[in-house]
Design a protein around this motif. Structure first.
Motif, PDB file in Angstrom:
ATOM      1  N   MET A   1       0.844  -1.174   0.000  1.00 36.27           N
ATOM      2  CA  MET A   1       0.000   0.000   0.000  1.00 36.27           C
ATOM      3  C   MET A   1       0.887   1.234   0.000  1.00 36.27           C
ATOM      4  N   GLN A   2       0.576   2.166  -0.868  1.00 35.35           N
ATOM      5  CA  GLN A   2       1.321   3.410  -0.931  1.00 35.35           C
ATOM      6  C   GLN A   2       0.354   4.517  -1.309  1.00 35.35           C
ATOM      7  N   PHE A   3       0.410   5.639  -0.567  1.00 39.37           N
ATOM      8  CA  PHE A   3      -0.416   6.790  -0.931  1.00 39.37           C
ATOM      9  C   PHE A   3       0.119   8.037  -0.246  1.00 39.37           C
ATOM     10  N   LYS A   4      -0.223   9.184  -0.830  1.00 35.16           N
ATOM     11  CA  LYS A   4       0.159  10.473  -0.260  1.00 35.16           C
ATOM     12  C   LYS A   4      -0.711  10.742   0.964  1.00 35.16           C
ATOM     13  N   LEU A   5      -0.103  11.220   2.034  1.00 36.14           N
ATOM     14  CA  LEU A   5      -0.863  11.470   3.262  1.00 36.14           C
ATOM     15  C   LEU A   5      -1.939  12.528   3.049  1.00 36.14           C
ATOM     16  N   MET A   6      -1.705  13.437   2.102  1.00 38.99           N
ATOM     17  CA  MET A   6      -2.712  14.458   1.805  1.00 38.99           C
ATOM     18  C   MET A   6      -3.995  13.820   1.244  1.00 38.99           C
ATOM     19  N   ASP A   7      -3.910  12.597   0.721  1.00 47.05           N
ATOM     20  CA  ASP A   7      -5.060  11.900   0.133  1.00 47.05           C
ATOM     21  C   ASP A   7      -5.783  10.992   1.129  1.00 47.05           C
ATOM     22  N   PHE A   8      -5.372  11.004   2.383  1.00 44.85           N
ATOM     23  CA  PHE A   8      -5.899  10.056   3.373  1.00 44.85           C
ATOM     24  C   PHE A   8      -7.422  10.109   3.474  1.00 44.85           C
ATOM     25  N   GLN A   9      -7.999  11.289   3.557  1.00 48.87           N
ATOM     26  CA  GLN A   9      -9.452  11.381   3.730  1.00 48.87           C
ATOM     27  C   GLN A   9     -10.205  10.762   2.556  1.00 48.87           C
ATOM     28  N   ARG A  10      -9.619  10.836   1.376  1.00 44.67           N
ATOM     29  CA  ARG A  10     -10.262  10.301   0.192  1.00 44.67           C
ATOM     30  C   ARG A  10     -10.259   8.768   0.187  1.00 44.67           C
ATOM     31  N   ILE A  11      -9.220   8.149   0.742  1.00 50.19           N
ATOM     32  CA  ILE A  11      -9.107   6.691   0.662  1.00 50.19           C
ATOM     33  C   ILE A  11      -9.384   5.962   1.981  1.00 50.19           C
ATOM     34  N   GLU A  12      -9.572   6.694   3.076  1.00 50.40           N
ATOM     35  CA  GLU A  12      -9.690   6.032   4.374  1.00 50.40           C
ATOM     36  C   GLU A  12     -10.844   5.050   4.456  1.00 50.40           C
ATOM     37  N   LYS A  13     -11.899   5.281   3.708  1.00 51.28           N
ATOM     38  CA  LYS A  13     -13.057   4.368   3.751  1.00 51.28           C
ATOM     39  C   LYS A  13     -12.711   2.974   3.240  1.00 51.28           C
ATOM     40  N   ASP A  14     -11.636   2.878   2.442  1.00 53.27           N
ATOM     41  CA  ASP A  14     -11.231   1.589   1.883  1.00 53.27           C
ATOM     42  C   ASP A  14     -10.236   0.836   2.771  1.00 53.27           C
ATOM     43  N   LEU A  15      -9.841   1.431   3.890  1.00 55.41           N
ATOM     44  CA  LEU A  15      -8.823   0.825   4.740  1.00 55.41           C
ATOM     45  C   LEU A  15      -9.432  -0.005   5.864  1.00 55.41           C
ATOM     46  N   ASP A  16      -8.716  -1.003   6.287  1.00 52.54           N
ATOM     47  CA  ASP A  16      -9.046  -1.781   7.481  1.00 52.54           C
ATOM     48  C   ASP A  16      -9.123  -0.804   8.657  1.00 52.54           C
ATOM     49  N   SER A  17     -10.017  -1.035   9.605  1.00 62.23           N
ATOM     50  CA  SER A  17     -10.224  -0.084  10.708  1.00 62.23           C
ATOM     51  C   SER A  17      -8.965   0.115  11.557  1.00 62.23           C
ATOM     52  N   VAL A  18      -8.168  -0.931  11.778  1.00 62.38           N
ATOM     53  CA  VAL A  18      -6.938  -0.793  12.571  1.00 62.38           C
ATOM     54  C   VAL A  18      -5.938   0.081  11.822  1.00 62.38           C
ATOM     55  N   VAL A  19      -5.745  -0.193  10.537  1.00 65.67           N
ATOM     56  CA  VAL A  19      -4.825   0.596   9.720  1.00 65.67           C
ATOM     57  C   VAL A  19      -5.293   2.043   9.675  1.00 65.67           C
ATOM     58  N   LYS A  20      -6.573   2.239   9.458  1.00 62.29           N
ATOM     59  CA  LYS A  20      -7.157   3.590   9.402  1.00 62.29           C
ATOM     60  C   LYS A  20      -6.874   4.346  10.707  1.00 62.29           C
ATOM     61  N   ASN A  21      -7.129   3.717  11.842  1.00 62.01           N
ATOM     62  CA  ASN A  21      -6.907   4.374  13.134  1.00 62.01           C
ATOM     63  C   ASN A  21      -5.423   4.656  13.383  1.00 62.01           C
ATOM     64  N   ASP A  22      -4.565   3.713  13.001  1.00 60.90           N
ATOM     65  CA  ASP A  22      -3.123   3.911  13.178  1.00 60.90           C
ATOM     66  C   ASP A  22      -2.628   5.093  12.349  1.00 60.90           C
ATOM     67  N   ILE A  23      -3.050   5.149  11.097  1.00 57.78           N
ATOM     68  CA  ILE A  23      -2.603   6.238  10.225  1.00 57.78           C
ATOM     69  C   ILE A  23      -3.191   7.559  10.690  1.00 57.78           C
ATOM     70  N   GLN A  24      -4.451   7.561  11.096  1.00 57.33           N
ATOM     71  CA  GLN A  24      -5.058   8.800  11.599  1.00 57.33           C
ATOM     72  C   GLN A  24      -4.323   9.286  12.839  1.00 57.33           C
ATOM     73  N   GLY A  25      -3.931   8.373  13.721  1.00 64.15           N
ATOM     74  CA  GLY A  25      -3.154   8.756  14.900  1.00 64.15           C
ATOM     75  C   GLY A  25      -1.810   9.347  14.519  1.00 64.15           C
ATOM     76  N   THR A  26      -1.161   8.768  13.514  1.00 60.83           N
ATOM     77  CA  THR A  26       0.118   9.309  13.054  1.00 60.83           C
ATOM     78  C   THR A  26      -0.069  10.695  12.450  1.00 60.83           C
TER      79      THR A  26
END
Length: 103
Positions: free
Chosen positions: A1-26
């Motif tokens: 998986m690779q993506f620009k952090l600026m694009d997180f809100q656009r792709i977060e719905k497609d992420l596993d909940s643990v990954v989503k929460n970890d990246i949001q925390g970061t």
């Protein structure tokens, strides 16, 4: 998986909940430390709950990994005190970026 952090809100719905929460925390920690998200990418998740971030424009990097207390902690890789190249935990993402050794 690779993506620009600026694009997180656009792709977060497609992420596993643990990954989503970890990246949001970061991302939240980056904002608290006044680190601009522009240019930063998540470049790899080599192991469960281990995240590698890179800014190609600035040639900077940091990693976030689960520690033994089940807490996500920033890390850098490099030689410290004549050790082999290995990971070292830090208290802040900025410290990790500063100490990360890219070849």
């Amino acid at each position: 998986m690779q993506f620009k952090l600026m694009d997180f809100q656009r792709i977060e719905k497609d992420l596993d909940s643990v990954v989503k929460n970890d990246i949001q925390g970061t991302l939240n920690n980056m904002k608290k430390e006044n680190i601009e998200l522009d240019g930063w990418e998540l470049i790899d998740i080599p192991y469960e709950r281990t995240y590698l971030f890179f800014n190609k424009g600035n040639k900077e990097a940091f990693d976030v990994e689960l520690d033994e207390r089940n807490t996500l902690v920033p890390h850098y890789y490099g030689v410290v005190d004549n050790s082999r190249v290995t990971k070292h935990p830090t208290f802040t993402i900025k410290e990790s970026i500063k100490k990360y050794k890219l070849n």
